[in-house]
Design an enzyme around this catalytic site. Structure first.
Site, PDB file in Angstrom:
ATOM      1  CG  HIS A  55      -1.156   1.940  -9.175  1.00 49.73           C
ATOM      2  ND1 HIS A  55      -0.288   1.210  -9.974  1.00 49.73           N
ATOM      3  CD2 HIS A  55      -2.334   1.273  -9.233  1.00 49.73           C
ATOM      4  CE1 HIS A  55      -0.914   0.169 -10.479  1.00 49.73           C
ATOM      5  NE2 HIS A  55      -2.164   0.185 -10.047  1.00 49.73           N
ATOM      6  CD  GLU A 109      -4.421  -5.284 -12.503  1.00 47.18           C
ATOM      7  OE1 GLU A 109      -4.065  -4.754 -13.573  1.00 47.18           O
ATOM      8  OE2 GLU A 109      -4.217  -4.747 -11.400  1.00 47.18           O
ATOM      9  CG  ASP A 125      -5.329  -7.407  -6.851  1.00 49.78           C
ATOM     10  OD1 ASP A 125      -6.285  -7.368  -7.654  1.00 49.78           O
ATOM     11  OD2 ASP A 125      -4.142  -7.437  -7.223  1.00 49.78           O
TER      12      ASP A 125
END
Length: 432
Positions: A400, A176, A111
Site C-alpha cells: 500500500h 479486494e 487489484d
C-alpha cells in the site's frame, strides 16, 4: 539469516530445480502483471477496463495449467455520483478431482492500491524494476506476486509431468482493495458447490515480521471505523467577525479525538479493555519463540520510535457534554469487521511448518496480524473450512506504500514453499 536448505530427493527436488532454472521467466510474468494498472480504488472507467484485462490474463494463465475456469459475473458498482461501473468477474478454477487427494483452495486478489510516481516512488510503479534483488512495483507483494508464486508451484509440477500431490482450487477476485464487492454473496452461494470438497483454504496476503525469517499467521484483530462530526451551522463563519464569540467546532473535534488515547497509545475509553481476551499461557510460550528484532522492525517501517519496546460512542458523548458546547456532535460507525483466529493444531498449519522447514531450514514465527483481511473470517464461517495465512513477503515490502516491492528471493523461495506445502498436505492426508 536463513537460507534455503537442500530439498529432499525425489519429485520435490526436481520441482525446486525447475523453479530455480525458470525464475527469470517467473519474474518476467510478474513484470507483465505489474504493468496492468489494476487499481480498484479509484472509480474510473479506464481503470475498470484494466481490471477486466488483469482478470483475463489470470484466467488465461490458469487455463494454460489445464484448470477448468469459471468467470463469475459480479454485476455493477453504483457510485454516489450515480455513475455505474462494472465489477470484475470472480474466478473459480479447479485443477484435479482425485477423491484420494486433499483439495486445497487458494484465495488471492489481482487489484491494487493507487500509485503515482510523483507521490514518492523512485521508479514507475507499473514498471517492474529490479534493484539489488528487490522487485519494485505496485502489486508485487500485495497480491500479484503471491498469486503467481502459487501458480509457479503448480506449473513446475505440470512442466515436469509430475503428479500434483493435491487437488487445487482457485478463488481469485479483483476488488479486494475496494471491499470485495459481490464476493461474500458468491461464497455463500458456493458453500455446497465449489467449496464442498475443499479441505483447507490458503491466503497469502500478509507479511512476515522479519526480513528473512518466515512466519505463519493464525489470527487478525479486525477493526472498527468511526466517523465523528462536530457541526456549528451549514455555512462558514467569518473568523474576524465571529472568532472568539462562539464554540469553534475544530476545537471541540480536537478535544474529542485527544480524549481517545494517551501518549503511550493506551485507549482511554472506559471499560474497553474488559472486552479484550487475555493472552493465554500457550500464546505467551509461542510469542517467546518469535524472532522479532524491534530495531530492524522500526528501521524497516521508517519511523523514529514505536509506542512500545516490548466503546467509542458513549465516551465521546460524555466528553462532548463536559465541554458545554453549542455545537452538535454525531458519531457513526463507518465499518466494523470481526477478528479472525485459526486453530494452529489443524493439519494445514502442521503441513505449512514442515514445508517451511524444508525450504527455509527454520521454524516459522507464529503470529497474529494487524491487518483485517475480512475474507478469512467470511470463508471460515461460511464454508466451515479451515483457513491458513501463509505469507511470502518480508516485513519491509511496503504494501500500500510508495516503492512497494517483493524480494526475488521471497518470490522464488515462496514458489518452492507452496510446492512443498502441496506435498506435506498430501502426506498428512494419507496418514490422517
Amino acid at each position: 539469516m536463513f537460507s534455503a536448505s537442500t530439498p529432499p530427493p525425489g519429485p520435490l527436488e526436481k520441482v525446486f530445480q525447475y523453479i530455480d532454472l525458470h525464475q527469470d521467466e517467473f519474474v518476467q510474468t510478474l513484470k507483465e502483471w505489474v504493468a496492468v494498472e489494476s487499481d480498484s480504488v479509484q472509480p474510473a472507467p479506464r481503470l475498470r477496463r484494466e481490471l477486466l484485462r488483469m482478470v483475463g490474463l489470470a484466467a488465461d494463465r490458469l487455463r494454460g495449467l489445464g484448470a477448468r475456469v469459471a468467470s463469475v459475473d459480479a454485476g455493477f458498482q453504483q457510485l454516489p455520483d450515480s455513475q455505474t461501473l462494472p465489477v470484475p468477474p470472480i474466478l473459480l478454477a479447479e485443477l484435479g478431482s482425485d477423491p484420494k487427494k486433499p483439495t486445497v483452495c487458494y484465495y488471492g486478489h489481482l487489484d491494487v492500491q493507487p500509485a503515482r510516481q510523483e507521490d514518492g516512488w523512485l521508479t514507475d510503479p507499473y514498471t517492474l524494476t529490479e534493484v539489488d534483488g528487490k522487485l519494485y512495483g505496485r502489486g508485487t507483494t500485495d497480491n500479484k506476486g503471491p498469486v503467481l508464486a502459487w501458480i509457479n508451484a503448480v506449473s513446475a509440477f505440470k512442466a515436469l509431468d509430475e503428479d500434483l500431490p493435491v487437488n487445487i482450487k482457485f478463488l481469485i477476485e479483483g476488488m479486494e482493495e475496494a471491499g470485495s464487492l459481490a464476493l461474500e454473496e458468491l461464497v455463500r452461494k458456493e458453500k455446497s458447490g465449489f467449496f464442498s470438497s475443499v479441505d483447507c483454504i490458503v491466503i497469502s496476503d500478509n507479511l512476515w515480521i522479519s526480513q528473512r525469517k518466515p512466519a505463519l499467521i493464525y489470527g487478525t484483530r479486525g477493526n472498527s471505523y468511526f466517523t465523528v462530526e462536530v457541526k456549528c451551522r451549514d455555512q462558514d463563519f467569518h473568523s474576524g467577525t465571529f472568532g472568539g464569540i462562539l464554540n469553534e467546532p475544530m476545537a471541540d473535534l480536537v478535544a474529542l479525538l485527544g480524549s481517545l488515547v494517551d501518549a503511550s497509545g493506551r485507549i482511554l475509553v472506559p471499560g474497553i479493555y474488559e472486552h479484550v481476551a487475555p493472552v493465554t499461557e500457550e500464546e505467551k510460550r509461542v510469542y517467546a519463540d518469535i524472532d522479532l528484532d524491534v530495531e530492524e522492525y522500526r528501521n524497516s517501517s521508517q519511523v523514529k520510535r514505536f509506542l512500545f519496546d516490548t466503546k467509542v460512542k458513549q465516551h465521546l458523548e460524555y466528553i462532548f457534554s463536559k465541554r458545554n458546547s453549542s455545537n452538535q456532535m454525531t458519531v457513526s460507525m463507518a465499518l466494523g469487521l470481526h477478528p479472525w483466529i485459526a486453530n494452529i493444531s489443524d493439519r494445514q498449519y502442521l503441513a505449512a511448518k514442515r514445508a517451511i522447514r524444508t525450504v527455509f531450514g527454520t521454524e516459522p514465527d507464529m503470529i497474529r496480524d494487524g491487518s483485517t483481511i475480512p475474507i478469512a473470517k467470511i470463508l471460515q464461517d461460511t464454508t466451515q473450512k479451515s483457513v491458513i495465512m501463509l505469507p511470502l513477503g518480508a516485513v519491509d515490502d511496503g504494501e500500500h506504500s510508495q516503492n512497494e516491492k517483493i524480494n526475488r528471493w521471497n518470490y522464488i523461495e515462496g514458489s518452492k514453499l507452496f510446492a512443498a506445502f502441496f506435498l506435506e498436505m498430501a502426506k498428512l492426508h494419507s496418514s490422517w
